[in-house]
Design an enzyme around this catalytic site. Structure first.
Site, short mmCIF file in Angstrom:
data_model
loop_
_atom_site.label_atom_id
_atom_site.label_comp_id
_atom_site.label_asym_id
_atom_site.label_seq_id
_atom_site.Cartn_x
_atom_site.Cartn_y
_atom_site.Cartn_z
NE ARG A 1 2.87 9.25 -1.77
CZ ARG A 1 2.83 9.32 -3.10
NH1 ARG A 1 1.70 9.10 -3.73
NH2 ARG A 1 3.90 9.63 -3.79
N GLY A 2 0.48 4.33 0.21
CA GLY A 2 0.75 3.21 -0.67
C GLY A 2 1.34 2.00 0.03
CB ILE A 3 3.89 -0.43 -1.14
CG1 ILE A 3 3.12 -0.96 -2.37
CG2 ILE A 3 4.73 -1.55 -0.53
CD1 ILE A 3 4.00 -1.36 -3.53
NE ARG B 1 10.44 13.99 -1.92
CZ ARG B 1 10.64 14.01 -3.23
NH1 ARG B 1 9.66 14.40 -4.03
NH2 ARG B 1 11.79 13.63 -3.74
CG ASP C 1 13.57 15.48 -0.60
OD1 ASP C 1 13.65 14.36 -1.16
OD2 ASP C 1 13.66 16.56 -1.23
CB ALA D 1 8.29 1.68 0.48
CB ALA D 2 10.70 6.77 -0.77
CE1 TYR E 1 9.38 4.21 -10.19
CE2 TYR E 1 8.58 2.35 -11.46
CZ TYR E 1 8.69 3.01 -10.26
OH TYR E 1 8.11 2.48 -9.12
CB THR F 1 -0.15 3.00 -4.90
OG1 THR F 1 0.58 3.15 -6.12
CG2 THR F 1 0.12 1.62 -4.31
#
Length: 241
Positions: free
Chosen positions: A14-16, A36, A55, A82-83, A145, A180
């Site tokens: 997904r996403g980027i 995942r 994972d 990218a995770a 983050y 995203t």
């Protein structure tokens, strides 16, 4: 002689990450996807994609998944980290559980992946780590983050120096606010304020970040670089300091 490459993309469902997979496979390359959860949409070129449930915060699971990549493809040319996991909270509010979760996925996972793949990477291979503006500019409520992404920059710099003698390049791409699943929770006045700080006046698209990642991968004299792709957000914060 085939010039196609083999890729490994974490967070690739997904996403980027997904946008990177679609971009790479459109070029005729093969991609192993670590995630995942499986992709919820059909791939444009499914014959070039191998999804491996993984994972990356679990070192043993990660090691087995990397073994599967080499058993399947035999070699590896590009690795894209990218995770990501985001858990908000200021220093007095963020729980130790959330802190550990964010660090385990965004930083330690990238470290463990590098340890696992580097001995088997092809000469001239490329590693792209996906960072974040918060790793360089402070955002209240992003202590975990921000710390993880700042650490990812440090990891990138050290690996770039260590691996250069083997011709392996390591770079950091910095997305800004991108539409995203991870950023979907950002809404209302908070979203409006953040967009107002972006000189280009809009959020980015995953496809736009993927284009840059692929371009950095193809740049054979680039290593240890920080490539901001953020609509000018980092520059905007710099000008206010």
């Amino acid at each position: 002689m085939s010039t196609s490459k083999t890729w490994l993309v974490t967070g690739g469902s997904r996403g980027i990450g997904r946008a990177v997979v679609e971009n790479a496979t459109a070029r005729g390359d093969r991609v192993a996807v670590f995630a995942r959860k499986p992709a919820t949409e059909q791939w444009t070129h499914p014959e070039r994609v191998v999804e491996i449930p993984t994972d990356i915060s679990d070192a043993s699971s990660l090691g087995l998944a990397v073994d599967t990549v080499f058993e399947t493809f035999g070699s590896l040319d590009v690795v894209v980290n990218a995770a990501g996991v985001h858990r908000g909270g200021r220093i007095g509010d963020v729980s130790r559980t959330h802190w550990d979760e964010v660090l385990a996925t965004n930083l330690t996972g990238a470290f463990e992946l590098a340890r696992s793949v580097v001995p088997r990477l092809n000469e001239g291979a490329s590693i792209i780590n996906v960072g974040a503006v918060v790793g360089f500019r402070g955002f209240p409520g992003d202590v975990a983050y921000g710390a993880a992404k700042a650490g990812l920059n440090g990891l990138t710099q050290v690996l770039a120096v260590e691996l250069a003698p083997r011709g392996i390049r390591v770079n950091l791409v910095i997305p800004g606010v991108v539409d995203t699943d991870m950023t979907s929770a950002l809404a209302g006045r908070a979203r409006d304020r953040l967009i107002a700080a972006i000189p280009m006046g809009r959020t980015g698209l995953a496809e736009e970040i993927a284009q840059v990642i692929v371009g950095v991968t193809d740049s054979t004299y680039m290593t240890g670089s920080i490539v901001a792709t953020d609509g000018g957000l980092m520059s905007s914060f710099s000008s206010r300091s």
